[in-house]
Design an enzyme around this catalytic site. Structure first.
Site, short mmCIF file in Angstrom:
data_model
loop_
_atom_site.label_atom_id
_atom_site.label_comp_id
_atom_site.label_asym_id
_atom_site.label_seq_id
_atom_site.Cartn_x
_atom_site.Cartn_y
_atom_site.Cartn_z
N ASN A 7 13.43 9.29 13.33
CA ASN A 7 13.10 9.90 12.04
C ASN A 7 12.61 11.32 12.35
O ASN A 7 11.44 11.52 12.64
CB ASN A 7 12.02 9.06 11.35
CG ASN A 7 11.61 9.64 10.01
OD1 ASN A 7 12.09 10.69 9.59
ND2 ASN A 7 10.70 8.97 9.34
N ARG A 92 17.24 8.35 10.33
CA ARG A 92 16.87 8.48 8.93
C ARG A 92 17.31 9.88 8.52
O ARG A 92 16.86 10.88 9.11
CB ARG A 92 15.36 8.34 8.77
CG ARG A 92 14.93 8.55 7.37
CD ARG A 92 13.44 8.48 7.24
NE ARG A 92 13.10 8.42 5.84
CZ ARG A 92 11.89 8.16 5.39
NH1 ARG A 92 10.93 7.92 6.22
NH2 ARG A 92 11.64 8.15 4.11
N HIS A 181 13.31 7.62 -0.92
CA HIS A 181 12.72 6.32 -0.55
C HIS A 181 13.70 5.18 -0.78
O HIS A 181 13.30 4.02 -0.94
CB HIS A 181 11.45 5.99 -1.38
CG HIS A 181 10.25 6.79 -1.05
ND1 HIS A 181 9.31 7.14 -2.01
CD2 HIS A 181 9.80 7.30 0.10
CE1 HIS A 181 8.35 7.84 -1.46
NE2 HIS A 181 8.60 7.96 -0.17
N HIS A 209 6.92 2.19 -4.70
CA HIS A 209 6.60 2.57 -3.32
C HIS A 209 5.45 3.57 -3.40
O HIS A 209 5.65 4.73 -3.78
CB HIS A 209 7.83 3.18 -2.64
CG HIS A 209 7.54 3.61 -1.23
ND1 HIS A 209 8.03 2.95 -0.13
CD2 HIS A 209 6.78 4.62 -0.75
CE1 HIS A 209 7.57 3.52 0.96
NE2 HIS A 209 6.82 4.55 0.61
N GLY A 211 2.70 5.45 -1.38
CA GLY A 211 2.16 5.88 -0.09
C GLY A 211 1.78 7.34 -0.19
O GLY A 211 1.50 7.82 -1.30
N ARG A 242 1.51 16.15 -3.53
CA ARG A 242 2.54 16.66 -4.46
C ARG A 242 2.09 16.42 -5.89
O ARG A 242 1.47 15.41 -6.20
CB ARG A 242 3.88 15.95 -4.22
CG ARG A 242 4.48 16.22 -2.86
CD ARG A 242 5.87 15.59 -2.78
NE ARG A 242 6.39 15.63 -1.44
CZ ARG A 242 6.84 14.55 -0.78
NH1 ARG A 242 6.83 13.36 -1.35
NH2 ARG A 242 7.31 14.68 0.44
N PHE A 285 -6.06 7.73 0.44
CA PHE A 285 -6.71 6.82 -0.52
C PHE A 285 -7.96 6.13 0.05
O PHE A 285 -8.87 5.80 -0.70
CB PHE A 285 -5.70 5.81 -1.06
CG PHE A 285 -4.98 6.35 -2.25
CD1 PHE A 285 -4.22 7.49 -2.15
CD2 PHE A 285 -5.10 5.74 -3.50
CE1 PHE A 285 -3.57 8.03 -3.26
CE2 PHE A 285 -4.46 6.27 -4.62
CZ PHE A 285 -3.69 7.42 -4.49
N ARG A 286 -7.99 5.92 1.37
CA ARG A 286 -9.21 5.31 1.92
C ARG A 286 -10.38 6.27 1.78
O ARG A 286 -11.49 5.89 1.39
CB ARG A 286 -8.99 4.92 3.38
CG ARG A 286 -8.26 3.60 3.52
CD ARG A 286 -7.76 3.37 4.90
NE ARG A 286 -6.70 4.32 5.25
CZ ARG A 286 -5.88 4.17 6.26
NH1 ARG A 286 -6.01 3.15 7.08
NH2 ARG A 286 -4.94 5.05 6.49
N GLY A 334 0.33 0.53 -2.00
CA GLY A 334 0.75 -0.69 -2.70
C GLY A 334 0.46 -1.96 -1.91
O GLY A 334 0.15 -3.00 -2.48
N GLU A 335 0.55 -1.86 -0.59
CA GLU A 335 0.34 -3.04 0.24
C GLU A 335 -1.14 -3.34 0.47
O GLU A 335 -1.52 -4.46 0.77
CB GLU A 335 1.02 -2.85 1.61
CG GLU A 335 2.54 -2.84 1.52
CD GLU A 335 3.20 -2.35 2.80
OE1 GLU A 335 2.62 -2.51 3.88
OE2 GLU A 335 4.30 -1.78 2.71
N ASN A 336 -1.99 -2.30 0.36
CA ASN A 336 -3.39 -2.47 0.77
C ASN A 336 -4.45 -2.24 -0.29
O ASN A 336 -5.56 -2.76 -0.19
CB ASN A 336 -3.70 -1.50 1.92
CG ASN A 336 -2.90 -1.83 3.16
OD1 ASN A 336 -3.09 -2.88 3.75
ND2 ASN A 336 -1.99 -0.95 3.54
N GLU A 386 10.99 0.61 6.80
CA GLU A 386 12.19 1.44 6.72
C GLU A 386 12.94 1.48 8.05
O GLU A 386 14.16 1.54 8.09
CB GLU A 386 11.81 2.84 6.24
CG GLU A 386 11.39 2.81 4.77
CD GLU A 386 10.72 4.07 4.28
OE1 GLU A 386 11.41 4.89 3.70
OE2 GLU A 386 9.49 4.22 4.49
P1 AMP Z 1 2.12 5.50 3.72
O1 AMP Z 1 2.59 6.88 3.42
O2 AMP Z 1 2.99 4.44 3.13
O3 AMP Z 1 1.84 5.28 5.18
O4 AMP Z 1 0.71 5.32 2.98
C1 AMP Z 1 -0.39 6.14 3.28
C2 AMP Z 1 -1.46 5.93 2.22
O5 AMP Z 1 -1.85 4.55 2.22
C3 AMP Z 1 -2.73 6.73 2.48
O6 AMP Z 1 -3.20 7.30 1.27
C4 AMP Z 1 -3.68 5.68 2.97
O7 AMP Z 1 -5.03 6.00 2.69
C5 AMP Z 1 -3.25 4.48 2.17
N1 AMP Z 1 -3.77 3.26 2.79
C6 AMP Z 1 -3.47 2.74 3.98
N2 AMP Z 1 -4.23 1.65 4.23
C7 AMP Z 1 -5.05 1.51 3.17
C8 AMP Z 1 -6.07 0.60 2.80
N3 AMP Z 1 -6.41 -0.40 3.62
N4 AMP Z 1 -6.69 0.74 1.61
C9 AMP Z 1 -6.34 1.76 0.78
N5 AMP Z 1 -5.39 2.66 1.07
C10 AMP Z 1 -4.76 2.53 2.24
#
Ligand code: AMP
Length: 401
Positions: A7, A92, A181, A209, A211, A242, A285-286, A334-336, A386
């Protein structure tokens, strides 16, 4: 079969070496970062061995890829004994324009078309091309495949991809919604249907999606019919840095007031806006939650804006699809992030969503239904991958050859 997934971004190269079988295994992964800068660095993570990190000047992508290949066969931290053990390379590729509606093996004709799409993705496609050319030079006998971020969305109907500007800008400059995506949206929709035992051809699905970059897609019978990113990835949801959907007039107004050049305006909407711009503290987001915990109201506002946007798009796409059977949340957020999931899916009872707020709080990084058992519309978290899609597509193309 060992597949190397590359990538190549404008200043980084992420890679994974995967051993493909019925149960694919990650053999090694890593990243080359800050290419061209004095602080460039390389991290190699071989499965089952110690991670290797080094700060080393990496002037360009060719040097970066050679560094990766050397690491893979290194006596101490390598994972294969010779480069001949790499059976294929999957790239990619950011933009396939209207040329590609699916992944493809790379030949000179394909490379020519990817080059033509560079105008549409000037930061990414040239880096992808450098990756392809370097592999062709170093491993000339190894087949290469291109997996496009845009191809899944080539099924959008005209009414969803034509912008409200003079039509000749579509005809002459190819300005239209493309969406990105695509590999992730397709992968999580198919994976969820497999888990649920559903036939995707009969289902209406909204994939979110979420992230650093975020987008939503409306998928009808397995085909993307609308998506939130547009001509570029800046459109749609408010993202890490963005702006997402923005009145074009507002950008003109700010550009005039601040005397911004086109490049500066581009930086403004891509790098200085979104969650970082609203909160003034972070795009992550953390860190956003940590700031909210300390009473930062702008951080809370940024989070509210994000969740409200996700919900609004879900509503819009439910209308586009005339109903929805399944809402999927994926990507790092979305996952966390259970708070984002709850806020984005609350108040969707009119769509038949009965969200399981208690269960949702306990779910992180797994594939799980998070709606109640009697919910008419199912809500699920699904982990995306991906690289696995790229490796799988590459393997299938090579086997078909
Ligand atoms: P990605 O681009 O898919 O890798 O997602 C990155 C984003 O996911 C960042 O804003 C991270 O802070 C958020 N993220 C990853 N792990 C967590 C978590 N455990 N709780 C909240 N946000 C998370």
């Amino acid at each position: 079969m060992n597949i190397l997934v590359l990538n190549c971004g404008s200043s980084s190269i992420k890679y994974q070496l995967l051993e493909m079988s019925t149960d694919p295994k990650l053999v090694a992964k890593g990243i080359v970062e800050k290419i061209g800068l004095p602080t460039s660095a390389f991290t190699h993570v071989p499965t089952g061995k110690d991670k290797v990190s080094m700060e080393i000047y990496i002037p360009n992508h060719t040097v970066g890829i050679n560094l990766i290949l050397k690491a893979l066969i290194n006596q101490e931290h390598g994972v294969i004994s010779s480069l001949e053990e790499i059976n294929a390379v999957g790239h990619r590729v950011a933009h396939g324009g209207e040329f590609f509606s699916e992944s493809t093996l790379i030949n000179s004709e394909v490379l020519k078309k990817i080059r033509l799409c560079s105008e549409l993705a000037p930061l990414h496609n040239p880096a992808n091309i450098k990756g392809i050319e370097t592999i062709a030079e170093v491993l000339p006998k190894v087949p290469q495949a291109a997996v496009f971020d845009t191809s899944f969305h080539q099924s959008l109907p005209e009414k969803a991809y034509i912008y409200g500007i003079p039509y000749e800008y579509y005809e002459n400059l190819s300005v239209r919604r493309y969406g990105f995506h695509g590999t992730s949206h397709k992968y999580v929709a198919e994976k969820a249907c497999k888990i649920l035992g559903w036939n995707i051809n009969e289902k209406k699905i909204i994939t979110c999606h979420l992230g650093n970059g975020s987008s939503i897609a409306a998928i009808d019978g397995g085909k993307s019919v609308d998506t939130s990113m547009g001509f570029t990835p800046v459109a749609g949801l408010v993202m890490g840095t963005r702006c997402g959907d923005l009145d074009a007039g507002a950008l003109l107004y700010i550009s005039e007031k601040e005397n911004l050049s086109v490049q500066q305006a581009n930086d403004f909407i891509n790098k200085k806006s979104g969650i970082a711009g609203i909160s003034g503290v972070t795009s992550d987001f953390r860190e956003l939650h940590a700031a909210i915990g300390k009473g930062n109201e702008r951080a809370k506002l940024a989070l509210d804006v994000f969740c409200y946007n996700v919900k609004k798009y879900i509503g819009a796409y439910a209308a586009a699809l005339n109903g929805v059977d399944l809402i999927i949340l994926t990507g790092g957020i979305g996952e966390n992030d259970f708070y984002v999931r709850e806020q984005s899916c609350s108040g969707l009872e009119y769509l038949g969503v009965k969200f399981d707020a208690e269960l949702n709080k306990t779910i992180r990084g797994v594939d799980r239904v998070i709606s109640q058992t009697d919910s008419k519309t199912t809500v699920m978290t699904v982990t995306t991958n991906e690289e696995l899609v790229i490796a799988t597509d590459t393997m299938q193309l090579v086997l078909k050859k």
